[in-house]
Design a protein around this motif. Structure first.
Motif, PDB file in Angstrom:
ATOM      1  N   ALA A  30     102.822  51.397 -51.555  1.00 30.27           N
ATOM      2  CA  ALA A  30     104.133  51.397 -52.197  1.00 30.27           C
ATOM      3  C   ALA A  30     104.045  50.590 -53.492  1.00 30.27           C
ATOM      4  O   ALA A  30     103.345  49.579 -53.548  1.00 30.27           O
ATOM      5  CB  ALA A  30     105.181  50.793 -51.263  1.00 30.27           C
ATOM      6  N   ASP A  32     104.769  48.021 -56.562  1.00 25.81           N
ATOM      7  CA  ASP A  32     105.388  46.708 -56.700  1.00 25.81           C
ATOM      8  C   ASP A  32     106.688  46.852 -57.469  1.00 25.81           C
ATOM      9  O   ASP A  32     106.803  47.687 -58.374  1.00 25.81           O
ATOM     10  CB  ASP A  32     104.461  45.765 -57.472  1.00 25.81           C
ATOM     11  CG  ASP A  32     103.240  45.358 -56.677  1.00 25.81           C
ATOM     12  OD1 ASP A  32     103.338  45.308 -55.435  1.00 25.81           O
ATOM     13  OD2 ASP A  32     102.194  45.085 -57.288  1.00 25.81           O
ATOM     14  N   LEU A  33     107.672  46.043 -57.119  1.00 25.40           N
ATOM     15  CA  LEU A  33     108.948  46.003 -57.823  1.00 25.40           C
ATOM     16  C   LEU A  33     109.142  44.599 -58.379  1.00 25.40           C
ATOM     17  O   LEU A  33     108.917  43.610 -57.684  1.00 25.40           O
ATOM     18  CB  LEU A  33     110.097  46.375 -56.887  1.00 25.40           C
ATOM     19  CG  LEU A  33     110.072  47.798 -56.338  1.00 25.40           C
ATOM     20  CD1 LEU A  33     111.182  48.012 -55.327  1.00 25.40           C
ATOM     21  CD2 LEU A  33     110.182  48.810 -57.476  1.00 25.40           C
ATOM     22  N   ASP A  49     114.064  45.429 -59.318  1.00 25.20           N
ATOM     23  CA  ASP A  49     113.579  46.773 -59.031  1.00 25.20           C
ATOM     24  C   ASP A  49     113.052  47.511 -60.256  1.00 25.20           C
ATOM     25  O   ASP A  49     113.252  48.712 -60.419  1.00 25.20           O
ATOM     26  CB  ASP A  49     114.648  47.614 -58.318  1.00 25.20           C
ATOM     27  CG  ASP A  49     114.943  47.101 -56.922  1.00 25.20           C
ATOM     28  OD1 ASP A  49     114.104  46.337 -56.382  1.00 25.20           O
ATOM     29  OD2 ASP A  49     115.990  47.448 -56.366  1.00 25.20           O
ATOM     30  N   ASN A  78     108.348  41.881 -55.499  1.00 28.43           N
ATOM     31  CA  ASN A  78     108.378  42.150 -54.055  1.00 28.43           C
ATOM     32  C   ASN A  78     108.959  40.976 -53.275  1.00 28.43           C
ATOM     33  O   ASN A  78     108.542  40.709 -52.148  1.00 28.43           O
ATOM     34  CB  ASN A  78     106.968  42.473 -53.537  1.00 28.43           C
ATOM     35  CG  ASN A  78     106.352  43.647 -54.249  1.00 28.43           C
ATOM     36  OD1 ASN A  78     107.047  44.517 -54.760  1.00 28.43           O
ATOM     37  ND2 ASN A  78     105.045  43.684 -54.305  1.00 28.43           N
ATOM     38  N   GLN A  79     109.886  40.257 -53.886  1.00 28.43           N
ATOM     39  CA  GLN A  79     110.525  39.124 -53.226  1.00 28.43           C
ATOM     40  C   GLN A  79     111.829  38.790 -53.936  1.00 28.43           C
ATOM     41  O   GLN A  79     112.367  39.603 -54.658  1.00 28.43           O
ATOM     42  CB  GLN A  79     109.584  37.926 -53.174  1.00 28.43           C
ATOM     43  CG  GLN A  79     109.141  37.401 -54.515  1.00 28.43           C
ATOM     44  CD  GLN A  79     108.197  36.218 -54.386  1.00 28.43           C
ATOM     45  OE1 GLN A  79     108.078  35.612 -53.340  1.00 28.43           O
ATOM     46  NE2 GLN A  79     107.517  35.878 -55.462  1.00 28.43           N
ATOM     47  N   CYS A 141     117.164  39.808 -55.270  1.00 27.61           N
ATOM     48  CA  CYS A 141     115.945  40.260 -54.595  1.00 27.61           C
ATOM     49  C   CYS A 141     115.591  41.691 -55.016  1.00 27.61           C
ATOM     50  O   CYS A 141     116.484  42.485 -55.321  1.00 27.61           O
ATOM     51  CB  CYS A 141     116.149  40.269 -53.075  1.00 27.61           C
ATOM     52  SG  CYS A 141     116.561  38.672 -52.365  1.00 27.61           S
ATOM     53  N   THR A 142     114.307  41.981 -54.991  1.00 24.56           N
ATOM     54  CA  THR A 142     113.903  43.374 -55.147  1.00 24.56           C
ATOM     55  C   THR A 142     114.233  44.089 -53.830  1.00 24.56           C
ATOM     56  O   THR A 142     114.362  43.455 -52.792  1.00 24.56           O
ATOM     57  CB  THR A 142     112.395  43.499 -55.452  1.00 24.56           C
ATOM     58  OG1 THR A 142     111.651  42.906 -54.404  1.00 24.56           O
ATOM     59  CG2 THR A 142     112.043  42.839 -56.786  1.00 24.56           C
ATOM     60  N   SER A 143     114.366  45.393 -53.895  1.00 21.90           N
ATOM     61  CA  SER A 143     114.771  46.139 -52.698  1.00 21.90           C
ATOM     62  C   SER A 143     113.700  46.150 -51.605  1.00 21.90           C
ATOM     63  O   SER A 143     114.001  46.460 -50.460  1.00 21.90           O
ATOM     64  CB  SER A 143     115.189  47.568 -53.058  1.00 21.90           C
ATOM     65  OG  SER A 143     114.121  48.250 -53.665  1.00 21.90           O
ATOM     66  N   ASN A 144     112.464  45.797 -51.949  1.00 28.06           N
ATOM     67  CA  ASN A 144     111.405  45.756 -50.940  1.00 28.06           C
ATOM     68  C   ASN A 144     111.063  44.319 -50.510  1.00 28.06           C
ATOM     69  O   ASN A 144     110.031  44.081 -49.913  1.00 28.06           O
ATOM     70  CB  ASN A 144     110.153  46.486 -51.435  1.00 28.06           C
ATOM     71  CG  ASN A 144     109.574  45.850 -52.677  1.00 28.06           C
ATOM     72  OD1 ASN A 144     110.147  44.931 -53.262  1.00 28.06           O
ATOM     73  ND2 ASN A 144     108.431  46.342 -53.118  1.00 28.06           N
TER      74      ASN A 144
END
Length: 146
Positions: A30, A32-33, A49, A78-79, A141-144
């Motif tokens: 997946a 990185d965001l 994101d 990613n956090q 936060c990022t969505s992941n």
């Protein structure tokens, strides 16, 4: 079991295993965001994101309001990220000081930003003193994340 059935079974098992390995690999790949939080004296802008840190920084600065006055304080991927502020008074006015924190969850990022700001009383009598204790300006936060 006939030889034909044994042959078919011998072909199905490796194919199924290959599909499972391929499926696991694509989930781990997946993208990185990225996210960022930018601040200025009277504003804050957050963005999450984005596919690159550069895009996230630009979006946070744009959301902050004035690109000439905004500075990216938190960068994360990613956090979650958070920015805390602690105001210091000088004889001629008040100035904000900023700290950033990141973490796997919003609560972790919030806690880390507050830890960075500290809560000990700091001052130089007659020169500067804490006008306002630390508080969190923004957490995103990022969505992941987490």
């Amino acid at each position: 079991m006939s030889l034909l059935r044994k042959s078919a079974l011998a072909m199905v098992i490796p194919a199924a295993a290959a599909l499972m390995v391929t499926g696991a690999g694509s989930a781990a790949a997946a993208p990185d965001l990225y996210g960022a939080i930018a601040v200025r004296t009277k504003g804050v802008g957050a963005a999450a994101d984005y596919r690159t840190q550069k895009e996230a920084d630009a979006a946070a600065i744009k959301a902050c309001g004035d690109p000439a006055l905004c500075t990216v304080m938190a960068r994360f991927y990613n956090q979650c990220g958070a920015v805390s502020e602690r105001d210091i008074a000088w004889p001629l006015g008040t100035s904000p000081l900023y700290w950033a924190g990141t973490g796997a969850t919003a609560a972790d990022a919030h806690r880390n930003a507050m830890f960075m700001a500290g809560n000990e009383p700091i001052s130089v009598p007659g020169v500067w003193w804490v006008a306002r204790p630390a508080f969190v300006l923004d957490t995103i936060c990022t969505s992941n994340a987490g």
